[in-house]
Design a protein around this motif. Structure first.
Motif, PDB file in Angstrom:
ATOM      1  N   ILE A  30       0.840  -1.199   0.000  1.00  0.00           N
ATOM      2  CA  ILE A  30       0.000   0.000   0.000  1.00  0.00           C
ATOM      3  C   ILE A  30       0.882   1.259   0.000  1.00  0.00           C
ATOM      4  N   HIS A  31       0.614   2.142  -0.950  1.00  0.00           N
ATOM      5  CA  HIS A  31       1.265   3.446  -0.994  1.00  0.00           C
ATOM      6  C   HIS A  31       0.160   4.495  -0.844  1.00  0.00           C
ATOM      7  N   SER A  32       0.560   5.743  -0.680  1.00  0.00           N
ATOM      8  CA  SER A  32      -0.436   6.799  -0.616  1.00  0.00           C
ATOM      9  C   SER A  32       0.039   7.990  -1.431  1.00  0.00           C
ATOM     10  N   ARG A  51       4.409  13.311  -2.711  1.00  0.00           N
ATOM     11  CA  ARG A  51       5.195  12.256  -2.060  1.00  0.00           C
ATOM     12  C   ARG A  51       4.288  11.090  -1.712  1.00  0.00           C
ATOM     13  N   CYS A  52       4.929   9.990  -1.351  1.00  0.00           N
ATOM     14  CA  CYS A  52       4.174   8.858  -0.844  1.00  0.00           C
ATOM     15  C   CYS A  52       3.941   9.116   0.636  1.00  0.00           C
ATOM     16  N   ALA A  53       2.688   8.992   1.070  1.00  0.00           N
ATOM     17  CA  ALA A  53       2.354   9.353   2.437  1.00  0.00           C
ATOM     18  C   ALA A  53       2.006   8.126   3.283  1.00  0.00           C
ATOM     19  N   GLU A  54       2.480   6.964   2.857  1.00  0.00           N
ATOM     20  CA  GLU A  54       2.193   5.747   3.622  1.00  0.00           C
ATOM     21  C   GLU A  54       3.503   4.966   3.709  1.00  0.00           C
ATOM     22  N   LEU A  55       3.936   4.646   4.920  1.00  0.00           N
ATOM     23  CA  LEU A  55       5.200   3.918   5.071  1.00  0.00           C
ATOM     24  C   LEU A  55       5.124   2.608   4.279  1.00  0.00           C
ATOM     25  N   CYS A  56       5.993   2.489   3.248  1.00  0.00           N
ATOM     26  CA  CYS A  56       5.862   1.357   2.336  1.00  0.00           C
ATOM     27  C   CYS A  56       7.151   0.565   2.207  1.00  0.00           C
ATOM     28  N   GLY A  57       8.126   0.843   3.066  1.00  0.00           N
ATOM     29  CA  GLY A  57       9.381   0.096   3.018  1.00  0.00           C
ATOM     30  C   GLY A  57      10.558   1.033   3.163  1.00  0.00           C
ATOM     31  N   GLY A  60      12.612   2.427   1.133  1.00  0.00           N
ATOM     32  CA  GLY A  60      12.779   3.580   0.237  1.00  0.00           C
ATOM     33  C   GLY A  60      11.634   4.580   0.310  1.00  0.00           C
ATOM     34  N   HIS A  61      10.743   4.426   1.264  1.00  0.00           N
ATOM     35  CA  HIS A  61       9.546   5.284   1.360  1.00  0.00           C
ATOM     36  C   HIS A  61       9.870   6.781   1.342  1.00  0.00           C
ATOM     37  N   ALA A  62      10.896   7.175   2.105  1.00  0.00           N
ATOM     38  CA  ALA A  62      11.222   8.603   2.209  1.00  0.00           C
ATOM     39  C   ALA A  62      11.712   9.178   0.890  1.00  0.00           C
ATOM     40  N   HIS A  63      12.094   8.308  -0.058  1.00  0.00           N
ATOM     41  CA  HIS A  63      12.561   8.787  -1.357  1.00  0.00           C
ATOM     42  C   HIS A  63      11.556   8.457  -2.451  1.00  0.00           C
ATOM     43  N   MET A  64      10.283   8.435  -2.120  1.00  0.00           N
ATOM     44  CA  MET A  64       9.275   8.143  -3.140  1.00  0.00           C
ATOM     45  C   MET A  64       8.489   9.426  -3.417  1.00  0.00           C
ATOM     46  N   HIS A  65       9.145  10.312  -4.163  1.00  0.00           N
ATOM     47  CA  HIS A  65       8.525  11.600  -4.475  1.00  0.00           C
ATOM     48  C   HIS A  65       7.955  11.599  -5.890  1.00  0.00           C
TER      49      HIS A  65
HETATM   50 CU1  CUA Z   1       5.272   4.271  -1.197  1.00  0.00          CU
HETATM   51 CU2  CUA Z   1       5.671   5.098   0.954  1.00  0.00          CU
END
Ligand code: CUA
Length: 345
Positions: free
Chosen positions: A178-180, A213-219, A221-226
């Motif tokens: 799940i991503h956001s 950005r991705c607003a759901e902790l997804c792993g 690399g989450h902080a670099h999912m812009h």
């Molecule tokens: Cu995709 Cu956080």
């Protein structure tokens, strides 16, 4: 309560308020989209209303402290539980029932109005957004079509172009976890869920480049999912759409073609040059017009020659958790591939 404790309490209150204000920023309070505008309106209503109980509580606390300080002497004896007099009961009824209803009712009404106000009409364009660890796959209908089901589509990644002032519907799903999807200046968030399709309408009211950005902790690399949303005037947007739908306008040497096929081809599509039989857009971004994008690595680095080299040589150093393997390119081969990638306008 001693003066030191009171001072500590005030510091915590002020810090909490400051964190709340800063946390609310990041673009959501500077809306440039229909949806974000409504959300910001609701946010400010809640902010001003929440100041009422805050002022009452802080005022009461200050008054008690001031009174105790002036009177001095030992703590007054507490009355036994259940011995509340008329005045106490009035405070409980006003503060515990009347005030919360008076404050929360307008918030509830405004909240329903905000949700109901969502655009329900037919969108001007549909764009498919698929979340991957840790990038965004984008699917556009070919020029002339507006819906994804209308025929052939083409793909790009991480940079969504939209026409200004037109409602655009994002058809969102995920390929793994799940991503956001969240572009604070344009609209609220939407979850991207594997096996499910969610829809979100965005409508930019002003031309510009908006960060998302991705607003759901997804792993890892989450902080670099812009991602970026580029809102442009209709004519400019149509030009971009036509250009992006075309195959790559390059003619690589046989050596470059082979290097690409071995190192990049198994995961990346390059329309017109290298078309993988197994490619479904589910491994890595389509690179057909890579050089035209502002960023690489889903918003991790600016799209420069130097950054492309760094990305290929050390993908995990640049973006920990990233799924791109170290393909072992170096020396002349690396320079050749980087040169080639910068030509993919
Ligand atoms: Cu995709 Cu956080």
């Amino acid at each position: 309560m001693t003066a030191t404790t009171a001072k500590g309490l005030m510091t915590v209150t002020v810090a909490a308020l400051a964190i709340g204000l800063l946390g609310g920023c990041g673009g959501a309070l500077d809306p440039r989209g229909e949806g974000a505008d409504r959300i910001a309106g609701l946010w400010w209503l809640m902010f001003w209303l929440s100041l009422v109980p805050m002022a009452i509580v802080v005022g009461a606390l200050a008054w008690i402290l001031w009174k105790r300080r002036r009177e001095g002497g030992p703590e007054p004896e507490r009355p036994p539980i259940g011995a509340a007099d008329r005045r106490d009961r009035l405070v409980i009824v006003l503060g515990g029932i009347v005030l919360p209803i008076a404050l929360l009712l307008p918030v509830a009404v405004a909240m329903v109005a905000t949700v109901e106000g969502e655009e329900q009409g037919r969108p001007a364009l549909e764009i498919g957004v698929t979340g991957h660890q840790f990038w965004w796959d984008l699917e556009y209908p070919r020029p002339g079509a507006t819906e994804l089901g209308e025929g052939e589509t083409f793909r790009t990644a991480n940079e969504i172009h939209v026409p200004v002032g037109k409602p655009v519907e994002l058809v969102a799903t995920s390929e793994d976890v799940i991503h956001s999807f969240w572009v604070p200046q344009l609209q609220g968030k939407i979850d991207l869920i594997p096996g499910r399709t969610n829809r979100l309408t965005i409508e930019a009211t002003e031309a510009g480049v908006y960060e998302g950005r991705c607003a759901e902790l997804c792993g890892l690399g989450h902080a670099h999912m812009h991602l970026l949303v580029v809102a442009e005037e209709e004519e400019e947007f149509q030009g971009w759409l036509r250009q992006q739908s075309e195959p790559a306008a390059v003619d690589p040497s046989t050596a470059t073609r082979e290097t690409f096929a071995d190192g990049c081809g198994p995961c990346h599509e390059l329309r017109g040059v290298y078309e993988s039989d197994s490619y479904r857009g589910d491994f890595g971004p389509d690179l057909t017009h890579l050089a035209g994008r502002r960023m690489i690595g889903a918003g991790t680095l600016s799209n420069t020659r130097e950054a492309l080299g760094r990305w290929i040589v050390d993908p995990h150093g640049v973006k920990p958790g990233n799924r791109m393997p170290d393909v072992g390119l170096g020396g002349e081969e690396l320079a050749e591939i980087v040169d080639f990638l910068t030509e993919l306008e």
